[in-house]
Scaffold this active site. Structure first.
Site, PDB file in Angstrom:
ATOM      1  N   ASP A  15       0.841  -1.229  -0.017  1.00 23.26           N
ATOM      2  CA  ASP A  15       0.006  -0.133   0.031  1.00 23.26           C
ATOM      3  C   ASP A  15       0.932   1.125   0.059  1.00 23.26           C
ATOM      4  O   ASP A  15       2.169   1.218   0.030  1.00 23.26           O
ATOM      5  CB  ASP A  15      -0.749  -0.055   1.255  1.00 23.26           C
ATOM      6  CG  ASP A  15      -1.872   1.265   1.386  1.00 23.26           C
ATOM      7  OD1 ASP A  15      -2.443   1.666   0.394  1.00 23.26           O
ATOM      8  OD2 ASP A  15      -1.636   1.676   2.598  1.00 23.26           O
ATOM      9  N   ASP A  17      -0.054   5.188   1.180  1.00 17.85           N
ATOM     10  CA  ASP A  17      -0.235   5.988   2.434  1.00 17.85           C
ATOM     11  C   ASP A  17      -0.160   5.070   3.683  1.00 17.85           C
ATOM     12  O   ASP A  17      -1.041   4.309   3.875  1.00 17.85           O
ATOM     13  CB  ASP A  17      -1.623   6.602   2.180  1.00 17.85           C
ATOM     14  CG  ASP A  17      -1.310   7.634   0.990  1.00 17.85           C
ATOM     15  OD1 ASP A  17      -0.743   8.782   1.214  1.00 17.85           O
ATOM     16  OD2 ASP A  17      -2.313   7.452   0.032  1.00 17.85           O
ATOM     17  N   THR A 108      -2.478   1.008  -4.382  1.00 18.63           N
ATOM     18  CA  THR A 108      -2.918   2.263  -3.507  1.00 18.63           C
ATOM     19  C   THR A 108      -4.524   2.564  -3.830  1.00 18.63           C
ATOM     20  O   THR A 108      -4.677   2.523  -4.895  1.00 18.63           O
ATOM     21  CB  THR A 108      -1.981   3.155  -3.513  1.00 18.63           C
ATOM     22  OG1 THR A 108      -2.601   4.531  -2.648  1.00 18.63           O
ATOM     23  CG2 THR A 108      -1.834   3.838  -5.173  1.00 18.63           C
ATOM     24  N   LYS A 140     -10.378  -1.358  -2.020  1.00 13.52           N
ATOM     25  CA  LYS A 140     -10.131  -2.002  -0.951  1.00 13.52           C
ATOM     26  C   LYS A 140     -11.387  -1.668   0.092  1.00 13.52           C
ATOM     27  O   LYS A 140     -11.884  -0.536   0.233  1.00 13.52           O
ATOM     28  CB  LYS A 140      -9.279  -1.524  -0.024  1.00 13.52           C
ATOM     29  CG  LYS A 140      -7.714  -1.798  -1.053  1.00 13.52           C
ATOM     30  CD  LYS A 140      -6.406  -1.288  -0.321  1.00 13.52           C
ATOM     31  CE  LYS A 140      -5.306  -1.291  -1.206  1.00 13.52           C
ATOM     32  NZ  LYS A 140      -4.177  -0.490  -0.808  1.00 13.52           N
ATOM     33  N   ASP A 165      -1.535  -0.945   6.214  1.00 15.68           N
ATOM     34  CA  ASP A 165      -1.816  -0.102   7.662  1.00 15.68           C
ATOM     35  C   ASP A 165      -3.226   0.070   8.033  1.00 15.68           C
ATOM     36  O   ASP A 165      -3.394   0.521   9.175  1.00 15.68           O
ATOM     37  CB  ASP A 165      -1.183   1.362   7.573  1.00 15.68           C
ATOM     38  CG  ASP A 165      -1.859   2.098   6.696  1.00 15.68           C
ATOM     39  OD1 ASP A 165      -2.331   3.238   7.503  1.00 15.68           O
ATOM     40  OD2 ASP A 165      -2.044   1.887   5.490  1.00 15.68           O
TER      41      ASP A 165
END
Length: 200
Positions: A15, A17, A108, A140, A165
């Protein structure tokens, strides 16, 4: 908990960010501005927006009659202008420098133009396989993006390690059938195979 470095994986799927870089300050500034414009509870939105495509978050919180595409475009334009405080996750440059081009990809929820600007802000290259918001029909927590990245790399998703995250991202990695390394504190460690604070 074991280290991800102790196991050989066909590829790393990152990913962006919160995983390669910390953009939370910029992300939250823009979302708060958007919430103020529309009278939306910023705290409720920020609690669930990380790791999710902007258009999907807009759709979730849209007020009656809101033009989702126009609002997503406004958000993207605002984020393109705000990279203040975007910083790399510690150790990521050394990790990426040791990988061959076909050993890694980025998956992302950000649009491509925004992702490129944030990567440039921290001095990371755009990888050969770069899956962004425009490349998928479902964001996602749907695993579509991770499957697409593995296919483009020519590897089996079950032989990949996903670095994520956010709850949505971890759910996507697990649903894809990859091993998952959780980066940072947003997701309980037991939801992944590994848990790390950074890459040092």
């Amino acid at each position: 908990m074991p280290s991800f470095r102790d196991t050989a994986y066909a590829a790393f799927l990152f990913d962006m960010d919160g995983t390669l870089l910390d953009s939370s300050a910029a992300v939250e500034r823009v979302w708060r501005r958007w919430c103020d414009r529309h009278g939306i509870d910023a705290e409720a939105l920020i609690a669930v927006c990380h790791g999710v495509r902007g258009e999907d978050t807009v759709r979730r919180f849209a007020t009656p009659g809101m033009d989702v595409d126009a609002e997503a475009a406004w958000l993207n334009a605002a984020e393109l202008e705000d990279v203040d405080g975007v910083v790399p996750i510690a150790g990521i440059h050394d990790l990426i420098a040791g990988l061959a081009p076909d050993d890694w990809a980025i998956v992302t929820s950000a649009p491509r133009n925004l992702a490129e600007i944030r990567l440039a802000a921290i001095g990371l290259p755009v990888p050969a396989v770069f899956v962004t918001a425009e490349d998928v029909t479902k964001g996602k927590p749907d695993p579509q993006g991770f499957h697409l990245a593995a296919d483009r790399l020519g590897v089996a998703i079950g032989e990949c390690l996903v670095f994520e995250d956010s709850p949505a991202g971890v759910a996507a990695g697990n649903a894809a059938g990859a091993a998952v390394a959780i980066v940072g504190p947003r997701v309980p460690a037991e939801e992944g195979r590994y848990a790390i604070a950074d890459y040092r």
